[in-house]
Design a protein around this motif. Structure first.
Motif: not given
Ligand code: F6R
Length: 240
Positions: A10-17
């Motif tokens: 989830d954190e990966m997805s937020q950072v990438a977005a």
């Protein structure tokens, strides 16, 4: 190569977005290079949320996707065209005429690769999203694909067919071929963001970041690109 390690998917997805959204905010006519697979789904969810809640607009954005399975038409629920519509395009204000994927059911597949190379010559991604295969592939550029390859017809390896069979009713239904941007096409992007999660990717991440630059591990070529960000969760980063 910049590596950002996050706690989880989830954190990966937020950072990438956030990184992709910044590109679009800075350039509303940006070209986005996009990937399919499990890795970017959360990233796309966050882009959709941001578009709806904060009004980031994709009206003038164009996209080019990495790859498509041979023999699946755009309506097939495992085609990458279908994936992109259901996981992103149908939920943002993008003009779907500005979205591009290779066509896996073209009569002449080589002519389709040539056409797609023409598209990529005009639409150079401001940012290219990548996932990572457990064997180090990027796009469908399997181990030993030449670094100077452009869009081509790929025979998928047994390893990739097995990895991807989780999404099909049976392994026999997984297409054996795909059309994929080549490594040279990918390296032409102005910037690259890779999202990687899970322990099964840790060995490939280690080779990509710290290993020898070799076609045996296609993602290792990214060490030669001037603007790459790897966003990976702790499991994927566990061997770094
Ligand atoms: C998808 C693609 C592939 C995937 C890779 C990882 O367009 O080009 O290279 O990024 O196979 O797949 P996931 O994210 O499903 O583990």
């Amino acid at each position: 190569m910049k590596v950002i390690v996050t706690k989880n998917y989830d954190e990966m997805s937020q950072v990438a977005a956030n990184i992709i959204i910044d590109v679009v905010k800075n350039n509303p006519s940006a070209v986005l290079g996009l990937a399919t697979g499990s890795s970017p789904i959360g990233t796309y969810k966050n882009m959709i949320k941001d578009c709806k809640e904060n009004g980031t607009s994709y009206k003038n954005v164009s996209t080019v996707n990495l790859d498509e399975y041979v023999s699946l038409n755009a309506e097939h629920d495992q085609s990458y065209a279908y994936f992109m519509r259901t996981n992103l395009f149908d939920h943002i204000d993008i003009d779907q005429n500005n979205t591009n994927l290779p066509c896996g059911v073209a009569k002449d597949l080589q002519a389709e690769c040539d056409r797609y190379n023409g598209v990529l010559a005009k639409l150079v991604p401001d940012i290219q999203v990548l996932g990572l295969g457990s064997n180090g592939h990027i796009g469908f550029n399997e181990p030993d694909t030449p670094f100077d390859s452009v869009t081509h017809i790929v025979d998928l390896t047994e390893n990739t067919i097995k990895d991807n069979s989780r999404l099909f009713a049976s392994i026999d239904e997984v297409p054996r071929q795909a059309l994929s941007m080549g490594i040279k096409n990918i390296m032409q992007a102005k910037s690259i963001i890779m999202v990687v999660s899970g322990k099964n990717k840790a060995e490939a991440v280690k080779g990509m970041v710290n290993g020898k630059i070799t076609p045996a591990l296609p993602a290792s070529v990214l060490q030669l690109h001037p603007n790459v960000t790897i966003v990976c969760d702790e499991d994927a980063a566990s061997l770094l």
